[in-house]
Enzyme design. Structure first.
Site, mmCIF file in Angstrom:
data_model
loop_
_atom_site.group_PDB
_atom_site.id
_atom_site.type_symbol
_atom_site.label_atom_id
_atom_site.label_comp_id
_atom_site.label_asym_id
_atom_site.label_seq_id
_atom_site.Cartn_x
_atom_site.Cartn_y
_atom_site.Cartn_z
ATOM 1 N N HIS A 105 0.886 -1.160 0.000
ATOM 2 C CA HIS A 105 0.000 0.000 0.000
ATOM 3 C C HIS A 105 0.929 1.216 0.000
ATOM 4 C CE1 HIS A 105 -2.751 -2.965 2.105
ATOM 5 N NE2 HIS A 105 -3.398 -2.637 1.002
ATOM 6 N N ASP A 158 2.448 1.620 3.231
ATOM 7 C CA ASP A 158 3.412 0.596 3.657
ATOM 8 C C ASP A 158 4.823 1.067 3.282
ATOM 9 O OD1 ASP A 158 1.512 -1.341 4.560
ATOM 10 O OD2 ASP A 158 1.202 -2.004 2.492
HETATM 11 C C1 GLO Z 1 -9.228 -7.136 0.759
HETATM 12 C C2 GLO Z 1 -8.219 -7.090 -0.294
HETATM 13 C C3 GLO Z 1 -6.978 -6.328 0.134
HETATM 14 C C4 GLO Z 1 -6.132 -5.951 -1.065
HETATM 15 C C5 GLO Z 1 -4.977 -5.078 -0.693
HETATM 16 C C6 GLO Z 1 -4.191 -4.634 -1.909
HETATM 17 O O1 GLO Z 1 -10.186 -7.843 0.711
HETATM 18 O O2 GLO Z 1 -7.930 -8.367 -0.734
HETATM 19 O O3 GLO Z 1 -6.237 -7.098 1.035
HETATM 20 O O4 GLO Z 1 -5.668 -7.081 -1.711
HETATM 21 O O5 GLO Z 1 -5.447 -3.954 -0.007
HETATM 22 O O6 GLO Z 1 -4.929 -3.785 -2.694
#
Ligand code: GLO
Ligand code: MG
Length: 343
Positions: free
Chosen positions: A49, A52
Site C-alpha cells: 500500500h 506501507d
Molecule cells: C481485501 C483485499 C486487500 C487488497 C490489498 C491490496 O479484501 O484483498 O487485502 O488485496 O489492499 O490492494
C-alpha cells in the site's frame, strides 16, 4: 522442484491477529523483521500500500519521497522487487463513504491526489503497477449514491491516472462486498467493461483474488481464464475461502484442493508468469497461531501451489482429452480426484 514462478505478498499478510471482534493476539513484527522473512520463505516480490512504503501518505511530498527512496535501497539490499503500490483509500476520515465514488468533491479530490502520489511512490520503488481495490466504492444502502455517476467516476479516476503518467498500469482487484453491502464493480468482468471505456485500455488489467470470486459465487479458475483470454491477468491473490461468509483469506488450497488445482492448471496452461507476473498470496494466519509460527500460512500456501504445479505437469492430458471427447465426465471426475489423492 524448479519452476519459474516468483512469489509475492504484502506486509499486511504477517499480522497481529486483530479482527472485528477482538484485539491483537500476537505482537506485530516490525517492517524490518517482515522484510527478513521474504527470502527465507521463498518470496521475491513485495506488494505495497502507499503507506506501507511511507509512514504517512498525508506527509509533505519531500518526506514521502525520502522514505520511498530509503525503501528502494532496502529492497535492493534484500534483492526484492516491488510488485505494485495500492493507494489505501479506505481508511482516511475523508473517504469514510468512498473515495472515488464519494458524494463529496473534497473526498474525491483527496483520493485522486493521493493516487497520483502512489504513482510517484511506485516509480521510486521501481514498479509500474497500481492496484485499485475499490474497498468503499459501493454503498451500505442503495439510495446513498447515484449508481451511474459512481461508474462514471471510476472511469474518470482511471483516466486521470493514465493521463498523469504514461507508463503506469492500473490493475483492478474486484470484490463483490465487504466492507460495503454491494460494490459497484463486483467482478473482473464488470471491471474489464470499464477498462475498455478508458483512454488507454491496454494499460488497464486485473489482479484476481480467489476468495473474492468465491464471494461472488464464481469459480476462481474460470475468472482467471476470462482475464487470461483478454491478456489482462497481471497479478493474482491466491488464497482460499470456506463458502459465502466474510473474506477469510485462508491459505491457498486448504479448503478446496480441487478448486486450487484448477487455478494452478489454468495459470500453467496459459503461460502465466512468463511476462514477469508474480504468484501473489493474500493469506492471513489463523488467529490462534503463535507469533513464532505466524508466517506458516505463507510458506504453506507457496508449497501447496508448487505441489499443485507438479500435479498439473504429471496429469495425463491425453487421457483428459479422450474423456472429454467421449463425454465420460464421471471417469474424468475420478481421474482428477485420484490424481489429487496421489495415484
Ligand atoms: C481485501 C483485499 C486487500 C487488497 C490489498 C491490496 O479484501 O484483498 O487485502 O488485496 O489492499 O490492494
Ligand atoms: Mg487481495
Amino acid at each position: 522442484m524448479t519452476t519459474n514462478y516468483r512469489f509475492s505478498f504484502g506486509p499486511w499478510n504477517i499480522h497481529s491477529g486483530m479482527d472485528n471482534f477482538g484485539p491483537a493476539v500476537r505482537d506485530e513484527f516490525s517492517f524490518a523483521e517482515k522484510l527478513e522473512f521474504y527470502k527465507q520463505l521463498g518470496f521475491d516480490g513485495v506488494q505495497f500500500h502507499d503507506d506501507d512504503v511511507v509512514s504517512n501518505a498525508d506527509d509533505p511530498w519531500a518526506k514521502q519521497e525520502a522514505e520511498a527512496r530509503l525503501m528502494r535501497r532496502r529492497l535492493d539490499e534484500y534483492g526484492l522487487e516491488a510488485e505494485f503500490v495500492a493507494p489505501r483509500l479506505w481508511e482516511h476520515p475523508l473517504t469514510i463513504d468512498g473515495a472515488i465514488t464519494s458524494n463529496s468533491a473534497q473526498a474525491r479530490k483527496y483520493a485522486l491526489d493521493r493516487s497520483k502520489r502512489s504513482i510517484d511512490i511506485a516509480h521510486i520503488v521501481g514498479c509500474r503497477n497500481i492496484v485499485l481495490w475499490p474497498a468503499r466504492e459501493g454503498t451500505y444502502m442503495r439510495e446513498a449514491k447515484d449508481p451511474v455517476a459512481a461508474v462514471a467516476r471510476l472511469v474518470d479516476w482511471m483516466n486521470a491516472l493514465l493521463e498523469y503518467d504514461k507508463d503506469i498500469r492500473i490493475l483492478g482487484e474486484m470484490k463483490p462486498n465487504e466492507p460495503m453491502d454491494h460494490a459497484y464493480v463486483p467482478t473482473t468482468g464488470h471491471f474489464l467493461g470499464l477498462a475498455s471505456l478508458t483512454i488507454d485500455p491496454l494499460r488497464v488489467g486485473t489482479l484476481i483474488e480467489s476468495a473474492h470470486t468465491i464471494l461472488a459465487g464464481l469459480d476462481p479458475s474460470d475468472e482467471m481464464a476470462y482475464a487470461l483470454y483478454h491478456k489482462k491477468l497481471w497479478s493474482v491473490h491466491l488464497n482460499d475461502q470456506n463458502g459465502l461468509k466474510f473474506d477469510e483469506d485462508k491459505s491457498f488450497g486448504v479448503v478446496d484442493l480441487r478448486r486450487a488445482f484448477n487455478q494452478v492448471w489454468v495459470l500453467e496452461r496459459n503461460g502465466y508468469g512468463q511476462n514477469g507476473e508474480f504468484i501473489g498470496l493474500d493469506v492471513k494466519a489463523l488467529r490462534t497461531q503463535l507469533k513464532e509460527s505466524s508466517t506458516k500460512h505463507l510458506s504453506n500456501s507457496r508449497a501447496i501451489f508448487l505441489r499443485l504445479v507438479e500435479l498439473c505437469r504429471s496429469l495425463d492430458v491425453a487421457k483428459v482429452e479422450e474423456l472429454r471427447a467421449t463425454r465420460d465426465y464421471e471417469e474424468l471426475d475420478l481421474l482428477i480426484v485420484n490424481h489429487l489423492l496421489g495415484g
